[in-house]
Design a protein around this motif. Structure first.
Motif, short mmCIF file in Angstrom:
data_model
loop_
_atom_site.label_atom_id
_atom_site.label_comp_id
_atom_site.label_asym_id
_atom_site.label_seq_id
_atom_site.Cartn_x
_atom_site.Cartn_y
_atom_site.Cartn_z
N UNK A 1 0.73 -1.09 0.00
CA UNK A 1 -0.03 -0.09 -0.01
C UNK A 1 0.82 1.26 0.06
N UNK A 2 2.07 1.31 0.97
CA UNK A 2 2.83 2.43 1.04
C UNK A 2 3.51 2.62 -0.50
N UNK A 3 4.05 1.61 -0.88
CA UNK A 3 4.66 1.77 -2.46
C UNK A 3 3.66 2.27 -3.60
N UNK A 4 2.38 1.67 -3.42
CA UNK A 4 1.51 2.04 -4.53
C UNK A 4 1.12 3.43 -4.37
N UNK A 5 0.98 4.11 -3.21
CA UNK A 5 0.79 5.48 -3.03
C UNK A 5 1.97 6.40 -3.36
N UNK A 6 2.99 5.88 -3.79
CA UNK A 6 4.01 6.41 -4.09
C UNK A 6 4.45 6.24 -5.60
N UNK B 1 9.99 6.28 -2.75
CA UNK B 1 9.28 5.89 -1.51
C UNK B 1 9.65 6.71 -0.44
N UNK B 2 10.99 7.23 -0.09
CA UNK B 2 10.97 7.97 0.90
C UNK B 2 10.58 9.46 0.77
N UNK B 3 10.55 9.92 -0.37
CA UNK B 3 10.41 11.22 -0.66
C UNK B 3 11.60 12.26 -0.82
N UNK B 4 12.72 11.65 -0.27
CA UNK B 4 14.02 12.29 -0.28
C UNK B 4 14.89 11.90 -1.27
N UNK C 1 4.60 2.08 -11.51
CA UNK C 1 3.01 1.74 -11.50
C UNK C 1 2.39 2.56 -12.70
N UNK C 2 3.10 3.62 -13.20
CA UNK C 2 2.29 4.22 -14.18
C UNK C 2 2.43 3.52 -15.57
N UNK C 3 3.30 2.59 -15.55
CA UNK C 3 3.54 1.73 -17.06
C UNK C 3 3.02 0.38 -16.94
N UNK D 1 21.13 4.48 -11.19
CA UNK D 1 19.88 5.54 -11.20
C UNK D 1 18.67 5.07 -10.54
N UNK D 2 18.53 3.63 -11.00
CA UNK D 2 17.48 2.90 -10.92
C UNK D 2 17.19 2.94 -9.32
N UNK D 3 18.29 2.48 -8.61
CA UNK D 3 18.16 2.28 -7.18
C UNK D 3 17.93 3.69 -6.42
N UNK D 4 18.62 4.35 -7.19
CA UNK D 4 18.39 5.95 -6.42
C UNK D 4 17.00 6.45 -6.55
N UNK D 5 16.40 6.11 -7.73
CA UNK D 5 15.07 6.48 -7.76
C UNK D 5 14.21 5.81 -7.03
N UNK D 6 14.32 4.43 -6.95
CA UNK D 6 13.32 3.59 -6.01
C UNK D 6 13.50 4.51 -4.58
#
Length: 295
Positions: free
Chosen positions: A189-194, A285-288, A230-232, A276-281
């Motif tokens: 749920x947390x991940x989907x909201x992000x 998720x964290x908003x930071x 989620x958008x893809x 870049x993928x790890x940093x984007x995740x």
């Protein structure tokens, strides 16, 4: 010698694919170990020659963030994040636990080894699934699909819940199954909201001397989970995890994973794209934002 052994000057207990464990004095009367996450990356049971810069820091900090989101569901093994400067950000001092020898996998979507097994048997780890599912489909309900935890160089093996019961007893098997699914439900749920789909993930649990079960190791990171955009989805299973590296090895590198030949080093472009993928995740998720990464 391990990556950080010389710099730390501490007794090395174990060096795994990605993590190194060092002996340290007890903390608050609890036996403790220093767990350091390196920048190593593994795929198909090989530790690659290439490293992903900052990967160990991203995994460690993301795990800490998730521990905070889950603290009311299950205790975790972190005692303190005050660690030697040489491993600052990528290490924690944690409880020394009796580890349960089961990889606790939760799947909310059908893909990976689960998809392969489903195509052959119509089930995953003994859990029967509806007919007509496709790779990437969301399951009617999340399922617990455990695996044996293999030694370095060996393959994890998917097993049934009944086999878990044989290994550790019904009460403990039921407890880790229920915890796995409860944690997955919260995290999904947390991940989907992000904007991220948590397709599947794996947890490890340990046991304190009093018998209580504790969430250990990393949790809900790009190394231990499949994160999709989620958008893809469902048109694309674009990921923010090490599936990108697996895909390059399988389809572009020319390497045969069924051979005894080690995988080739990763090109600089693949290393940069993986980081870049790890940093984007982490950022989604964290908003930071992690470091100087921009999106």
């Amino acid at each position: 010698m391990s990556t950080f052994e010389a710099a730390l000057g501490l007794p090395l207990i174990h060096a795994g694919k990605v993590r190194e464990l060092y002996a340290v004095p007890p903390v608050n009367d609890r036996d403790a170990i220093l767990i350091v996450t390196t920048d190593n990356i593994s795929a198909f049971d090989w530790v690659l020659d290439s490293q992903i810069p900052d990967k160990g820091i991203i995994l460690t900090q993301l795990s800490h963030w998730w521990f905070a989101q889950l603290h009311d569901l299950v205790d975790n093994h972190v005692l303190t994040t005050e660690v030697p400067d040489v491993v600052a950000g990528r290490a924690a001092i944690c409880e020394q636990l009796e580890m349960i020898p089961v990889e606790c996998v939760a799947r909310g979507y059908l893909t990976g080894s689960g998809w392969v097994e489903y195509q052959k048997t119509g089930s995953v780890c003994g859990v029967a699934l509806p007919e007509g599912l496709n790779d990437g489909d969301r399951l009617p309900a999340p399922i617990f699909t455990p695996a044996t935890k293999a030694a370095l160089g060996d393959h994890d093996e998917n097993i049934s819940f009944d086999r878990v019961v044989e290994l550790i007893g019904f009460d403990r098997a039921a407890a880790i199954r229920d915890l796995t699914l409860a944690i997955y439900a919260r995290a999904e749920r947390i991940a989907r909201d992000r904007g991220i789909i948590l397709a599947d993930t794996k947890f490890e649990f340990g046991v304190r001397p009093d018998g209580s079960i504790v969430l250990a190791d990393e949790v809900l990171t790009p190394d231990s989970s499949r994160f999709w955009d989620a958008s893809a989805w469902p048109n694309s299973l674009e990921s923010f995890d090490k599936q990108y590296v697996r895909n390059w090895l399988l389809h572009e590198s020319g390497w045969n994973k069924d051979s005894d030949t080690p995988p080739p080093p990763l090109p600089d472009s693949v290393i940069a794209a993986t980081r870049a993928r790890y940093a984007e995740a982490y950022a989604r998720l964290t908003g930071e934002v992690f470091g100087d990464q921009e999106y």
